[in-house]
Design a protein around this motif. Sequence first.
Motif, PDB file in Angstrom:
ATOM      1  N   ILE A   9       0.811  -1.210   0.000  1.00  0.00           N
ATOM      2  CA  ILE A   9       0.000   0.000   0.000  1.00  0.00           C
ATOM      3  C   ILE A   9       0.851   1.270   0.000  1.00  0.00           C
ATOM      4  O   ILE A   9       0.632   2.167  -0.806  1.00  0.00           O
ATOM      5  CB  ILE A   9      -0.967   0.001   1.205  1.00  0.00           C
ATOM      6  N   GLN A  10       1.851   1.332   0.906  1.00  0.00           N
ATOM      7  CA  GLN A  10       2.607   2.584   0.999  1.00  0.00           C
ATOM      8  C   GLN A  10       3.476   2.831  -0.220  1.00  0.00           C
ATOM      9  O   GLN A  10       3.665   3.976  -0.629  1.00  0.00           O
ATOM     10  CB  GLN A  10       3.472   2.586   2.262  1.00  0.00           C
ATOM     11  N   LEU A  11       4.011   1.771  -0.804  1.00  0.00           N
ATOM     12  CA  LEU A  11       4.891   1.975  -1.963  1.00  0.00           C
ATOM     13  C   LEU A  11       4.142   2.601  -3.143  1.00  0.00           C
ATOM     14  O   LEU A  11       4.552   3.646  -3.641  1.00  0.00           O
ATOM     15  CB  LEU A  11       5.562   0.660  -2.357  1.00  0.00           C
ATOM     16  N   PRO A  12       3.016   1.992  -3.600  1.00  0.00           N
ATOM     17  CA  PRO A  12       2.302   2.631  -4.706  1.00  0.00           C
ATOM     18  C   PRO A  12       1.797   4.023  -4.346  1.00  0.00           C
ATOM     19  O   PRO A  12       1.880   4.945  -5.166  1.00  0.00           O
ATOM     20  CB  PRO A  12       1.112   1.695  -4.968  1.00  0.00           C
ATOM     21  N   LEU A  13       1.327   4.179  -3.116  1.00  0.00           N
ATOM     22  CA  LEU A  13       0.806   5.477  -2.706  1.00  0.00           C
ATOM     23  C   LEU A  13       1.910   6.537  -2.719  1.00  0.00           C
ATOM     24  O   LEU A  13       1.740   7.625  -3.293  1.00  0.00           O
ATOM     25  CB  LEU A  13       0.191   5.360  -1.307  1.00  0.00           C
ATOM     26  N   GLY A  14       3.052   6.192  -2.116  1.00  0.00           N
ATOM     27  CA  GLY A  14       4.153   7.143  -2.075  1.00  0.00           C
ATOM     28  C   GLY A  14       4.660   7.477  -3.474  1.00  0.00           C
ATOM     29  O   GLY A  14       4.965   8.630  -3.793  1.00  0.00           O
ATOM     30  N   LEU A  15       4.692   6.457  -4.318  1.00  0.00           N
ATOM     31  CA  LEU A  15       5.155   6.648  -5.693  1.00  0.00           C
ATOM     32  C   LEU A  15       4.208   7.565  -6.453  1.00  0.00           C
ATOM     33  O   LEU A  15       4.627   8.499  -7.142  1.00  0.00           O
ATOM     34  CB  LEU A  15       5.231   5.270  -6.360  1.00  0.00           C
TER      35      LEU A  15
END
Lengths: 300, 352
Positions: free
Chosen positions: B133-139
């Motif tokens: 979740i955090q990786l796609p969101l942060g990206l």
Amino acid sequence: MTATATATTASAPHKSVAPPHRRYARGEGAGRANWLSICVALVGVAVTLGPIIYLVVGGLRTQQDLSTNPTGLPSPVMWSNYGDILANDVFWRQAANSLLVAVLTTAGVVLFGTMAAYPLARYRFKGREGIFMIFTTGLMFPLSVAVLPLYLLLKDLGLSGLPALIVPQIAFGLPMTIIILRPFLRALPMELEEAAFMDGVSRIGFFWRMLLPLARPGMVTVGVLAFIASWNAYLLPLLLLTGDPRGMTLPLGITTFQGQYASATTLIMAYTSLAMIPALVFFLLMERRIVDGLTGAVKG
Amino acid sequence: MTALETSGTGTVPAAGAAAPAAGGALGQPVSDHPRRARLRLWGELALFLGPALALFLTFVVYPVISAARYSLYQWNGVEQFEDADFIGLENYARALFGGTDEATKSAFTTAYAEPFQAAFSHTIGILVLSIVIQLPLGLLIALVLNRRFPGRSAVRVILFAPYVLSEVIAGTMWLIIFDPNGVATELMNAVGLHPPAGGWLEDQTWGFWVVFFIITWKYIGLAVILFLAGLSGVPQELQDAAAIDGASWWQTQWRINIPLIGPTIRIWVFLSLIGSIQLFDMVWVLNQGGTTGQYSTIATYMMQIGFFRNDWGFGSAIAVIMFMLSFVVAVFYVLFVLRRDNSDAPRKVKRA
């Protein structure tokens, strides 16, 4: 190269990101993408700042106002919530403790870290890489793994109170500092040393008179990171600073205050908001340094 | 130090002309006596490295080794360690399946194995969700903020701010917001949804997700800042070329920007993995992992049972397990994922 990377990002961080001639800004669809950017930015800002603003405003409420009307504007406005905390010396003592611990931790981390990074970066001797490896494994040892024996060790050594906090914090801050500073120091030209030695300067003299001034940007960066880590630290204070709230640091002070005044939520909100101010001011002043430090560390 | 300095300089004029040629090795001060030079070298090393090494070995390495030793004992931390019973790997067995003693097995399964396994699964859950979740969101946020729009730099600063706030401040703030009678409940009611009946954090399933939301709020700023720094290193010409070729904005991101910041993404994943395994402060502030441990992590469970319930031997075993987990994850990640970024000359390719 980390050194140069940090240095370049420090001098011209964003200017290179988007030169004015950016082509697709004129192309079709650019407007839509820009609107998307603004929408995402607005949502992000709202989600980030919303809770913080709610906390600060909540500090102005009465307890009853908070439970009956948590989303409205505070009425009556209780400036005294903030005033009472500021009039009490506990908050100021805790802020002073936090500051003292953070300053001394930072000084220790930067001084000992730079001293250790210098031979690891610029000397040639047997076992250099081995010693460096020992420090890098430190990244794998979080405080939480070591904290129970560390607590006993500090007790055996007769350390208590704030000094018991500062000394291990310096030790745990060293690996990151050395890892960031070593490539930084290594990137300084070797000719500096040759010239200095030719002039009859010893290594120690070189370290004090030339290396330290040249390494200052890197030292500021690691210093800022160490300061934040110390200012926010919670686990060690939790174990070491029990008893009188006047001897605590701010993060522990907040949770202690919260325990004491569990039913006075608005006072807790005021207390937490006040505790947030120094961190936010420091962050705004040092934002560039913090970002450079983190990105430099990751790239290094 | 001054004495050393003067003695160092004192030898030089005499050696004068010969020394620079003879002592040609780089980084060697001029000296005519090889043995004295070596002695002085070790003296200097002790002076420079000594304090750091002493601090590090005493306050980091020694406690970690002690933890490994304590983990082999039944010890309450109050009695003298000499009086503690050596029980071998029994603490580990208790954590994993309730121990080898049939008489106490079912009691220890309830007392040790079940809470540990719950904490373990929450930690792994946070670890996996951070990536998913955090990786796609942060990206996504970083790619979007990489565009030019008014107020962009202010937005960057704001999104990064929670990362610098202490876990205690952020945790206390969210604790108040997610109070069963707090503003989150009010907002849910206002839009006609039902908040969890027992309270946001107390609810067995909601609790974990609320904590994950709070963690994301706190730490997403780091991902965004790192990715933006990576994106600033992508040459503008590549994006211009793609635009000329008629690539859409999304195609440009997917084919050019994301692959090019691969090294930064992989490093963030590494930090996120290790950070998830060691997560403590934030969860501790949020009611110490929950009243029934519904969102405990390995670290909060270790503190609870080791320090606050005086089961130091067992607590140390949990600490060692946590260390082993992060060690294994780190080694595998470095060997199989980071290797291509990190070979022998990582710093030469990093930045154009």
